[in-house]
Scaffold this motif. Sequence first.
Motif, mmCIF file in Angstrom:
data_model
loop_
_atom_site.group_PDB
_atom_site.id
_atom_site.type_symbol
_atom_site.label_atom_id
_atom_site.label_comp_id
_atom_site.label_asym_id
_atom_site.label_seq_id
_atom_site.Cartn_x
_atom_site.Cartn_y
_atom_site.Cartn_z
ATOM 1 N N VAL A 178 0.858 -1.184 0.000
ATOM 2 C CA VAL A 178 0.000 0.000 0.000
ATOM 3 C C VAL A 178 0.896 1.236 0.000
ATOM 4 N N VAL A 179 0.779 2.023 -1.051
ATOM 5 C CA VAL A 179 1.637 3.211 -1.177
ATOM 6 C C VAL A 179 0.766 4.462 -1.099
ATOM 7 N N GLU A 180 1.177 5.396 -0.262
ATOM 8 C CA GLU A 180 0.398 6.626 -0.118
ATOM 9 C C GLU A 180 0.871 7.690 -1.095
ATOM 10 N N ILE A 181 -0.085 8.374 -1.675
ATOM 11 C CA ILE A 181 0.219 9.456 -2.610
ATOM 12 C C ILE A 181 -0.012 10.788 -1.889
ATOM 13 N N ASP A 182 0.958 11.620 -1.919
ATOM 14 C CA ASP A 182 0.912 12.891 -1.192
ATOM 15 C C ASP A 182 -0.134 13.841 -1.789
ATOM 16 N N PHE A 183 -0.375 14.912 -1.084
ATOM 17 C CA PHE A 183 -1.350 15.890 -1.581
ATOM 18 C C PHE A 183 -0.690 17.248 -1.837
ATOM 19 N N LYS A 184 -1.397 18.029 -2.604
ATOM 20 C CA LYS A 184 -0.916 19.360 -2.946
ATOM 21 C C LYS A 184 -2.129 20.274 -2.900
ATOM 22 N N ASN A 185 -2.032 21.319 -2.170
ATOM 23 C CA ASN A 185 -3.172 22.236 -2.025
ATOM 24 C C ASN A 185 -4.441 21.496 -1.581
ATOM 25 N N GLY A 186 -4.264 20.503 -0.758
ATOM 26 C CA GLY A 186 -5.412 19.813 -0.169
ATOM 27 C C GLY A 186 -5.989 18.691 -1.006
ATOM 28 N N ALA A 187 -5.497 18.519 -2.231
ATOM 29 C CA ALA A 187 -6.023 17.440 -3.079
ATOM 30 C C ALA A 187 -4.864 16.552 -3.535
ATOM 31 N N THR A 188 -5.225 15.361 -3.989
ATOM 32 C CA THR A 188 -4.204 14.388 -4.407
ATOM 33 C C THR A 188 -3.256 15.000 -5.446
ATOM 34 N N ASP A 189 -1.980 14.822 -5.226
ATOM 35 C CA ASP A 189 -0.973 15.353 -6.153
ATOM 36 C C ASP A 189 -0.878 14.419 -7.360
ATOM 37 N N THR A 190 -1.452 14.843 -8.460
ATOM 38 C CA THR A 190 -1.544 13.932 -9.612
ATOM 39 C C THR A 190 -0.180 13.671 -10.260
ATOM 40 N N GLU A 191 0.748 14.600 -10.104
ATOM 41 C CA GLU A 191 2.107 14.340 -10.630
ATOM 42 C C GLU A 191 2.730 13.174 -9.870
ATOM 43 N N LYS A 192 2.568 13.219 -8.557
ATOM 44 C CA LYS A 192 3.121 12.128 -7.745
ATOM 45 C C LYS A 192 2.414 10.806 -8.067
ATOM 46 N N LEU A 193 1.127 10.907 -8.319
ATOM 47 C CA LEU A 193 0.384 9.691 -8.689
ATOM 48 C C LEU A 193 0.963 9.094 -9.974
ATOM 49 N N LYS A 194 1.215 9.961 -10.959
ATOM 50 C CA LYS A 194 1.789 9.485 -12.234
ATOM 51 C C LYS A 194 3.133 8.823 -12.017
ATOM 52 N N ASN A 195 3.901 9.360 -11.080
ATOM 53 C CA ASN A 195 5.224 8.779 -10.826
ATOM 54 C C ASN A 195 5.151 7.414 -10.156
ATOM 55 N N GLU A 196 4.151 7.237 -9.322
ATOM 56 C CA GLU A 196 4.064 5.989 -8.554
ATOM 57 C C GLU A 196 3.391 4.855 -9.309
ATOM 58 N N ASN A 217 -9.933 16.009 -8.356
ATOM 59 C CA ASN A 217 -10.080 16.055 -9.812
ATOM 60 C C ASN A 217 -10.212 14.620 -10.340
ATOM 61 N N LEU A 218 -11.433 14.103 -10.222
ATOM 62 C CA LEU A 218 -11.642 12.684 -10.553
ATOM 63 C C LEU A 218 -11.394 12.384 -12.024
ATOM 64 N N ASP A 219 -11.699 13.363 -12.891
ATOM 65 C CA ASP A 219 -11.507 13.107 -14.325
ATOM 66 C C ASP A 219 -10.049 12.822 -14.628
ATOM 67 N N GLU A 220 -9.194 13.647 -14.088
ATOM 68 C CA GLU A 220 -7.770 13.473 -14.367
ATOM 69 C C GLU A 220 -7.248 12.174 -13.747
ATOM 70 N N ILE A 221 -7.664 11.930 -12.493
ATOM 71 C CA ILE A 221 -7.196 10.725 -11.800
ATOM 72 C C ILE A 221 -7.681 9.470 -12.519
ATOM 73 N N GLU A 222 -8.912 9.531 -13.007
ATOM 74 C CA GLU A 222 -9.457 8.382 -13.740
ATOM 75 C C GLU A 222 -8.601 8.085 -14.962
ATOM 76 N N LYS A 223 -8.234 9.138 -15.667
ATOM 77 C CA LYS A 223 -7.394 8.953 -16.870
ATOM 78 C C LYS A 223 -6.077 8.267 -16.509
ATOM 79 N N ILE A 224 -5.469 8.773 -15.442
ATOM 80 C CA ILE A 224 -4.171 8.208 -15.041
ATOM 81 C C ILE A 224 -4.326 6.722 -14.692
ATOM 82 N N ALA A 225 -5.376 6.409 -13.937
ATOM 83 C CA ALA A 225 -5.579 5.018 -13.515
ATOM 84 C C ALA A 225 -5.868 4.125 -14.720
ATOM 85 N N HIS A 226 -6.797 4.540 -15.530
ATOM 86 C CA HIS A 226 -7.241 3.671 -16.624
ATOM 87 C C HIS A 226 -6.208 3.557 -17.740
ATOM 88 N N GLU A 227 -5.461 4.627 -17.997
ATOM 89 C CA GLU A 227 -4.396 4.518 -19.008
ATOM 90 C C GLU A 227 -3.343 3.502 -18.577
#
Lengths: 439, 476
Positions: A178-196, A217-227
């Motif tokens: 289980v890896v935790e993804i950090d946040f930025k400005n109170g929301a999930t840091d999508t750059e860090k998500l892409k890296n992990e 930002n569920l739309d962006e996160i969804e893209k990252i996950a599904h891609e």
Amino acid sequence: MNYIPTTEKEKKEMLKEIGVNDAIDLFQDIDEQLILKEPLKISKKLSEIEVRKKVESLAQKNKTKTSFLGAGCYNHYIPSVVNHIISRSEFYTAYTPYQPEISQGALQSIFEFQTFICKLTGMDVANASMYDGSSALAEAAFMSHNITNKNKILISKTVHPEYKKVVKTYCKMHDLEVVEIDFKNGATDTEKLKNEINDETASVIIQNPNFFGCIENLDEIEKIAHENNSLLITCIVEAISLGLLKAGNADIVVGDGQSFGISPSFGGPAFGFMAAKKEHMRKLPGRIVGQTIDADGNKGFILTLQAREQHIRREKATSNICTNQALMALAGTVYLSMLGKQLKNLAIINNQKTNYAIEKINKLINFEIVFSSPIFNEFVVKCNDSKKIIDELEKNNIIAGLDLEKYYPELKNHLLMCVTETHSKSDIDKLVEVMESIK
Amino acid sequence: MKIIFEKSSSGRKAVELPELDVPMKENSIPESMLRNELDLPEVSEVDVVRHYTALSRKNFGVDNGFYPLGSCTMKYNPKINEDMAVLNGFTQAHPLAPDLNPGCLQLMYELEKDLCEITGMARITLQPAAGSHGELTGVMIIKKYFEVKGEKRTKILIPDSAHGTNPASVTLCSMEAVEIKSNNQGSIDLEDLKKNIDKDVAGLMLTNPNTLGLVDKNILEIAKILHDNGSLFYCDGANLNAVVGISKIADMGFDIVHLNLHKTFSTPHGCGGPGSGPVGVVEKLVDFLPIPLIEKENNEYSLNYNLKNSIGQMRAFFGNFGVMIKAYTYIKALGAEGLRQVAENAVLNANYLMSKLKKHYKLPYDTICKHEFVLSDEGLPNNIITTDIAKRLLDYGFHAPTIYFPLIVHGAIMIEPTETESKQTLDRFADVMIKIKQEAEQNPDRVKNAPSNTPVKRLDAVTAARNPILKWEGKC
Ligand SMILES: Cc1ncc(COP(=O)(O)O)c(C=O)c1O
């Protein structure tokens, strides 16, 4: 007080029928040395008056105040109808609907519950309830591993910390990382998500609105996950938000239904829910109700897809869950029937009042709203001395909110606050007034 | 009957929301995050009340009549318990403000102490939400215990009479469930146990009394075999009702037990939940319990997160607190004396009913039982099977027993009367069972086609599973 109807005379007749002299003879099969010779060290029996006084005295020790504490357990108004319906003893004294012919009430209401959950989450199938949001999330994480055969779970740091702990407890059993993804400005840091995210990632877990009240930002996160061919699991902890917000194009949506007509009750019972896309239907844990016909061709409801469950599949079941939170799910069903489309307006009221509080607090010199991501009904306030703020507000009969340091050492002197429709303008004004007065 | 969505009428409302008393501002949430439809029903308050009242009338609970559902302990649910659980001081308590709610902590502390006394265990966690959740907690403790000892043990032994949740809980912990045979007396086959015991065995899960309603006569010997092998002994305590106040689980040699407060301790089942599944352990395992535990010092209650080997947290917050209030109220009302009477009368009722019915139905394990007994459909005339008996009972106003479980009895009919039923009710039930047997001989179609006076007739389970309709597909 006891609830045993048998008289001494009847007892004798029954013992005679059985062919023994004394009730204790019915315990001959237990080794003599295991039979207690002394009564249990438990207080002696009480009459109903006495027991009522005793329990009431405990309830009275608790201090109820105007509260701005949410953090996974919310104060919303509960229409009277909800508790009247769940107090009907045909519902509350029944077991799981194993005999459908005399359980259509439970079964139909669960079918309605599943429909409500699907409509709110945009998913195809929902089960009949889970213990709570946190265990539902843990089971969803495990399910994502079952579906993808991958071993890494990415979970945002903005997921409720208690939920994260439960996910970790369950995942440890399967050696899932289980890896935790950090946040930025109170929301999930999508750059860090892409890296992990990588080939090993079974799922990405996002809470929305997240623990800080921020909308992800569920739309962006969804893209990252599904891609990446990983599943997206969204977790809804403040369910009222579903009146306004979308649940995102997730593969599995879980959440906690406490906001739907259930009081805080020190954290339980409420109910967890779980819904998924159709292709994952047979991987779902727990009870599911389906529509069918009876011998006369009339419509009826029945527990179905039981080939997933422990009583049929035993060690090969998708989960071990048996008893769930049915009566609480019924409370949620009745609540949603009462609110209907007005759930949206209720969500808007929550959001507007929260924005009002934010605007006022932001004007105070010693306080700062730290995250500018859009929020629903919770927000994070930075102050000089959180302990002092909490104490001072308490003296004024106000519960300030949650000191975030408990879960996030990096957020020292940050408070998580929540505003709902139960707060009037004057409650909020009073809060701000006291906050302002603290030196 | 239509479902609530089909009763929707555009523009109708059941609640009046409070007027917004702060200035309405423009929406601050980006459009892309908002949902575009909310297809929920529009009904009135009276629509909702009539709808769910009508549904409740198609449902059978303990308050409607005798509910001899084996393994489920469907005893009467005292009303005072319900009233206590909704006291304002409890319902408004927030789990993240424990300091403001010492009454909640005290209640949980005292409940734990009473359950420790009842079971003989050193400490108990109240966190698990149901029996099965308790099993999962227990198996996690077993796994962690060996991890900490540096031993790799992967197997958990489970008798073939066990509830399905036992093996399923083992799998959820990535361990292997190994089935142990029962002997012809319904106990664990000691030879089979000895054959299977080795250094891979982490523990054995035994339901006690077991699902046949019997206490294993060799319980102390089984405990010894396990302990000599360094393995742990787990008790599925769902059937505690039969021995509460008579004998302690820890004295029998068990190291871990889960209880179902929604069985022995009278909290209602609510159509399938919520329950509460506390887990007790002996001293050497206390350190492995989920966090937090509640401690008392100088009359102050606090939360202890400091358990060195804790398995972690099993769910958010403290568990189903509202259910704990009901169990607490029940224990305090009954006291030590009342609890023992529960077991005595539950066992009395079961044996009484068993001796009446065994003259008419096959009783595979004919010996003194505890809280329940299991009949078989073997030898019934005209191909009448267990399902038929169960469905015909519904016509006579009874709930059916648990059927087709345990798996080791052919066409099992598992009957648990509980202590709260009167002799008259048991007599009436026995008479009806005997009458159904006669019907099976003389008018089998009557039984085959039962039930006939319920809200629906027998439902087609095959179609439901083959062509799943799991939600209403329409639009409001
Ligand atoms: C013997 C036994 N073990 C375990 C369970 C599981 O308990 P729960 O349904 O509360 O998860 C049950 C009841 O269903 C049971 O009868």
